[in-house]
Design a protein around this motif. Structure first.
Motif, PDB file in Angstrom:
ATOM      1  N   THR A  33      -1.128  -0.365 -12.339  1.00 36.53           N
ATOM      2  CA  THR A  33      -1.377  -1.424 -11.352  1.00 36.53           C
ATOM      3  C   THR A  33      -0.803  -1.067  -9.977  1.00 36.53           C
ATOM      4  OG1 THR A  33       0.600  -2.697 -11.921  1.00 36.53           O
ATOM      5  CG2 THR A  33      -1.428  -3.231 -13.119  1.00 36.53           C
ATOM      6  N   GLY A  34       0.150  -0.120  -9.922  1.00 41.77           N
ATOM      7  CA  GLY A  34       0.647   0.350  -8.626  1.00 41.77           C
ATOM      8  C   GLY A  34      -0.498   0.905  -7.792  1.00 41.77           C
ATOM      9  N   LEU A  35      -1.462   1.550  -8.469  1.00 41.28           N
ATOM     10  CA  LEU A  35      -2.607   2.111  -7.741  1.00 41.28           C
ATOM     11  C   LEU A  35      -3.426   1.010  -7.083  1.00 41.28           C
ATOM     12  CD1 LEU A  35      -4.015   4.973 -10.046  1.00 41.28           C
ATOM     13  CD2 LEU A  35      -2.512   5.165  -8.053  1.00 41.28           C
ATOM     14  N   TYR A  37      -2.278  -1.771  -5.711  1.00 42.42           N
ATOM     15  CA  TYR A  37      -1.599  -2.100  -4.442  1.00 42.42           C
ATOM     16  C   TYR A  37      -1.759  -0.957  -3.439  1.00 42.42           C
ATOM     17  CZ  TYR A  37       0.167  -6.183  -6.781  1.00 42.42           C
ATOM     18  OH  TYR A  37       0.223  -7.395  -7.445  1.00 42.42           O
ATOM     19  N   ARG A  38      -1.733   0.278  -3.956  1.00 31.06           N
ATOM     20  CA  ARG A  38      -1.930   1.437  -3.075  1.00 31.06           C
ATOM     21  C   ARG A  38      -3.345   1.443  -2.494  1.00 31.06           C
ATOM     22  NH1 ARG A  38       1.654   6.112  -3.895  1.00 31.06           N
ATOM     23  NH2 ARG A  38       3.464   5.368  -5.042  1.00 31.06           N
ATOM     24  N   ALA A  39      -4.344   1.068  -3.317  1.00 31.71           N
ATOM     25  CA  ALA A  39      -5.740   1.067  -2.843  1.00 31.71           C
ATOM     26  C   ALA A  39      -5.909   0.068  -1.700  1.00 31.71           C
ATOM     27  CB  ALA A  39      -6.681   0.733  -4.005  1.00 31.71           C
ATOM     28  N   ALA A  82       3.646   1.681   2.090  1.00 26.27           N
ATOM     29  CA  ALA A  82       2.729   0.669   2.623  1.00 26.27           C
ATOM     30  C   ALA A  82       2.340  -0.313   1.514  1.00 26.27           C
ATOM     31  CB  ALA A  82       1.488   1.342   3.208  1.00 26.27           C
ATOM     32  N   ALA A  83       2.168   0.204   0.282  1.00 31.01           N
ATOM     33  CA  ALA A  83       1.800  -0.660  -0.848  1.00 31.01           C
ATOM     34  C   ALA A  83       2.891  -1.697  -1.090  1.00 31.01           C
ATOM     35  CB  ALA A  83       1.582   0.183  -2.111  1.00 31.01           C
ATOM     36  N   SER A  84       4.145  -1.293  -0.979  1.00 33.06           N
ATOM     37  CA  SER A  84       5.223  -2.249  -1.264  1.00 33.06           C
ATOM     38  C   SER A  84       5.310  -3.305  -0.157  1.00 33.06           C
ATOM     39  CB  SER A  84       6.558  -1.536  -1.509  1.00 33.06           C
ATOM     40  OG  SER A  84       7.147  -1.097  -0.319  1.00 33.06           O
ATOM     41  N   VAL A  92      -2.518 -11.510  -1.723  1.00 35.54           N
ATOM     42  CA  VAL A  92      -2.897 -10.182  -2.216  1.00 35.54           C
ATOM     43  C   VAL A  92      -2.563 -10.104  -3.702  1.00 35.54           C
ATOM     44  CG1 VAL A  92      -2.371  -7.712  -2.084  1.00 35.54           C
ATOM     45  CG2 VAL A  92      -2.548  -9.071   0.010  1.00 35.54           C
ATOM     46  N   ARG A  93      -1.366 -10.585  -4.046  1.00 31.55           N
ATOM     47  CA  ARG A  93      -0.941 -10.520  -5.444  1.00 31.55           C
ATOM     48  C   ARG A  93      -1.891 -11.320  -6.336  1.00 31.55           C
ATOM     49  NH1 ARG A  93       3.566  -7.750  -5.792  1.00 31.55           N
ATOM     50  NH2 ARG A  93       3.339  -7.946  -8.033  1.00 31.55           N
ATOM     51  N   SER A  94      -2.255 -12.539  -5.905  1.00 25.31           N
ATOM     52  CA  SER A  94      -3.084 -13.324  -6.829  1.00 25.31           C
ATOM     53  C   SER A  94      -4.475 -12.711  -6.982  1.00 25.31           C
ATOM     54  CB  SER A  94      -3.124 -14.811  -6.457  1.00 25.31           C
ATOM     55  OG  SER A  94      -3.668 -14.961  -5.200  1.00 25.31           O
ATOM     56  N   GLY A 114       3.463  -1.575 -14.241  1.00 28.30           N
ATOM     57  CA  GLY A 114       3.692  -2.024 -12.871  1.00 28.30           C
ATOM     58  C   GLY A 114       5.071  -2.635 -12.704  1.00 28.30           C
ATOM     59  N   ARG A 115       5.110  -3.753 -11.963  1.00 26.73           N
ATOM     60  CA  ARG A 115       6.388  -4.404 -11.685  1.00 26.73           C
ATOM     61  C   ARG A 115       6.460  -5.814 -12.274  1.00 26.73           C
ATOM     62  NH1 ARG A 115       6.036  -0.107  -9.628  1.00 26.73           N
ATOM     63  NH2 ARG A 115       7.259   0.836  -7.957  1.00 26.73           N
ATOM     64  N   ASP A 116       5.281  -6.425 -12.517  1.00 23.78           N
ATOM     65  CA  ASP A 116       5.240  -7.846 -12.918  1.00 23.78           C
ATOM     66  C   ASP A 116       4.292  -8.065 -14.093  1.00 23.78           C
ATOM     67  OD1 ASP A 116       2.890  -7.177 -11.669  1.00 23.78           O
ATOM     68  OD2 ASP A 116       2.680  -9.073 -10.598  1.00 23.78           O
ATOM     69  N   ILE A 117       4.101  -7.036 -14.907  1.00 24.55           N
ATOM     70  CA  ILE A 117       3.100  -7.158 -15.986  1.00 24.55           C
ATOM     71  C   ILE A 117       3.610  -8.130 -17.061  1.00 24.55           C
ATOM     72  CG2 ILE A 117       1.615  -5.934 -17.609  1.00 24.55           C
ATOM     73  CD1 ILE A 117       1.261  -5.171 -14.598  1.00 24.55           C
TER      74      ILE A 117
HETATM   75  O1  C5P Z   1       4.294   2.140  -8.872  1.00 18.54           O
HETATM   76  P1  C5P Z   1       3.859   2.488  -7.474  1.00 18.54           P
HETATM   77  O2  C5P Z   1       4.848   3.313  -6.701  1.00 18.54           O
HETATM   78  O3  C5P Z   1       2.493   3.108  -7.436  1.00 18.54           O
HETATM   79  O4  C5P Z   1       3.714   1.065  -6.742  1.00 18.54           O
HETATM   80  C1  C5P Z   1       3.599   0.960  -5.346  1.00 18.54           C
HETATM   81  C2  C5P Z   1       4.129  -0.405  -4.914  1.00 18.54           C
HETATM   82  O5  C5P Z   1       3.211  -1.430  -5.346  1.00 18.54           O
HETATM   83  C3  C5P Z   1       5.468  -0.806  -5.532  1.00 18.54           C
HETATM   84  O6  C5P Z   1       6.576  -0.361  -4.792  1.00 18.54           O
HETATM   85  C4  C5P Z   1       5.389  -2.331  -5.541  1.00 18.54           C
HETATM   86  O7  C5P Z   1       5.819  -2.873  -4.312  1.00 18.54           O
HETATM   87  C5  C5P Z   1       3.912  -2.612  -5.685  1.00 18.54           C
HETATM   88  N1  C5P Z   1       3.563  -3.062  -7.035  1.00 18.54           N
HETATM   89  C6  C5P Z   1       3.732  -4.393  -7.338  1.00 18.54           C
HETATM   90  N2  C5P Z   1       3.350  -4.887  -8.549  1.00 18.54           N
HETATM   91  C7  C5P Z   1       2.824  -4.076  -9.471  1.00 18.54           C
HETATM   92  C8  C5P Z   1       2.670  -2.681  -9.207  1.00 18.54           C
HETATM   93  C9  C5P Z   1       3.067  -2.200  -7.967  1.00 18.54           C
HETATM   94  O8  C5P Z   1       4.229  -5.158  -6.512  1.00 18.54           O
HETATM   95  N3  C5P Z   1       2.431  -4.593 -10.645  1.00 18.54           N
END
Ligand code: C5P
Length: 208
Positions: A33-35, A37-39, A82-84, A92-94, A114-117
Motif C-alpha cells: 500500500t506504500g506504493l 501513496y507513492r503513486a 513526498a508520499a509521507s 487522500v487516505r479515505s 503498510g502503516r494502517d492495515i
Molecule cells: O512504505 P513506503 O515507504 O513505500 O511508504 C511511503 C509512505 O506512504 C510512508 O512513509 C507513509 O507515510 C505512507 N503510507 C501510509 N499508509 C500506508 C502505507 C504507506 O501512510 N498504508
C-alpha cells in the motif's frame, strides 16, 4: 481456506520482503500500500502540482491505475518523502483505503502491507503482524541496499531521514502507525529474513 493478512511497520523494517515471501508461499495476492501513496505523490510531481493540493491529490488517488504501479518507477527516496506528506491528508487516505479494501475483497487470499492495515484498512483480518527493527538497524540495511545497487549513501543522513519519516508516520492525526489490537510483534533487528518468515508462518498456519 484463504485469509487476509495485515502487515504493518515502519520504513525499512523488512515488512516488504516478508510480505512478498508470505504471498508467494501461500499463493496469495500482495498489495504494497506504500506504493499507492507513492503513486499519488508521483502524479502530483509529474503534473507540477504542490504536494499539499488536497483536491488534486484526492483526484489522483481515485483515478491512478492500481494495476500499473511499478516499484522501480516509484522507489526513489524523494517519492517516499513526498508520499509521507500526501499521506497526512484525510481525503487522500479515505480514497486509497477504499481501493485497498476492494483489493482485499476481490482476492482469494491477500497480503496487504503498510502503516494502517491492521488498524484501519482490514481491522478484521485474522492475522495481523507488526514488523519492526531499531532505527539504527533499518538505516544500516537501507545503506547496504543502496551500495549493493551501485549507489552512494551516507548512513548518518539515512538514519536522520528514517527518524523524520517515523515521526511523521507515527505522529500524524489520521491513522498513525502503531501496532493494531491483536497484532503479533516481529522485531527483525537481530533476525534473518528466514527467521522472520518462520515466525510469521507459525501465526498464519495457526489461523488457517
Ligand atoms: O512504505 P513506503 O515507504 O513505500 O511508504 C511511503 C509512505 O506512504 C510512508 O512513509 C507513509 O507515510 C505512507 N503510507 C501510509 N499508509 C500506508 C502505507 C504507506 O501512510 N498504508
Amino acid at each position: 481456506m484463504s485469509l487476509t493478512i495485515a502487515i504493518d511497520g515502519p520504513a525499512a523494517s523488512g515488512k516488504g520482503t516478508l510480505s512478498r515471501r508470505i504471498a508467494s508461499h501461500y499463493g496469495y495476492r500482495h498489495l504494497d500500500t506504500g506504493l499507492t501513496y507513492r503513486a499519488v505523490a508521483k502524479a502530483l510531481i509529474d503534473a507540477g502540482q504542490p504536494l499539499d493540493d488536497e483536491e488534486a491529490a484526492i483526484d489522483a488517488a481515485r483515478t491512478f491505475d492500481i494495476s500499473d504501479m511499478r516499484r522501480d518507477v516509484l522507489a526513489a527516496h524523494e517519492i517516499g518523502e513526498a508520499a509521507s506528506k500526501v499521506a497526512v491528508m484525510p481525503g487522500v487516505r479515505s480514497a486509497l483505503v477504499a481501493r485497498q479494501r476492494d483489493f482485499a475483497a476481490q482476492s482469494r487470499g491477500a497480503v496487504l502491507d503498510g502503516r494502517d492495515i491492521g488498524t484501519v484498512v482490514c481491522p478484521d483480518a485474522p492475522v495481523k503482524l507488526y514488523v519492526t527493527a531499531s532505527p539504527e538497524v533499518r538505516a544500516r540495511r537501507r545503506y547496504h541496499e543502496i551500495l549493493s545497487n551501485g549507489g552512494e549513501a551516507d548512513e548518518e543522513a539515512i538514519l536522520a531521514d528514517i527518524l523524520k519519516r517515523d515521526e511523521r508516520d507515527m505522529g500524524r492525526a489520521d491513522s498513525p502507525l502503531k501496532p493494531a489490537d491483536g497484532a503479533h510483534l516481529i522485531d527483525t533487528s537481530e533476525m534473518t529474513i528466514e527467521a522472520a518468515f518462520r515466525a510469521a508462518r507459525e501465526y498464519i498456519d495457526a489461523a488457517l
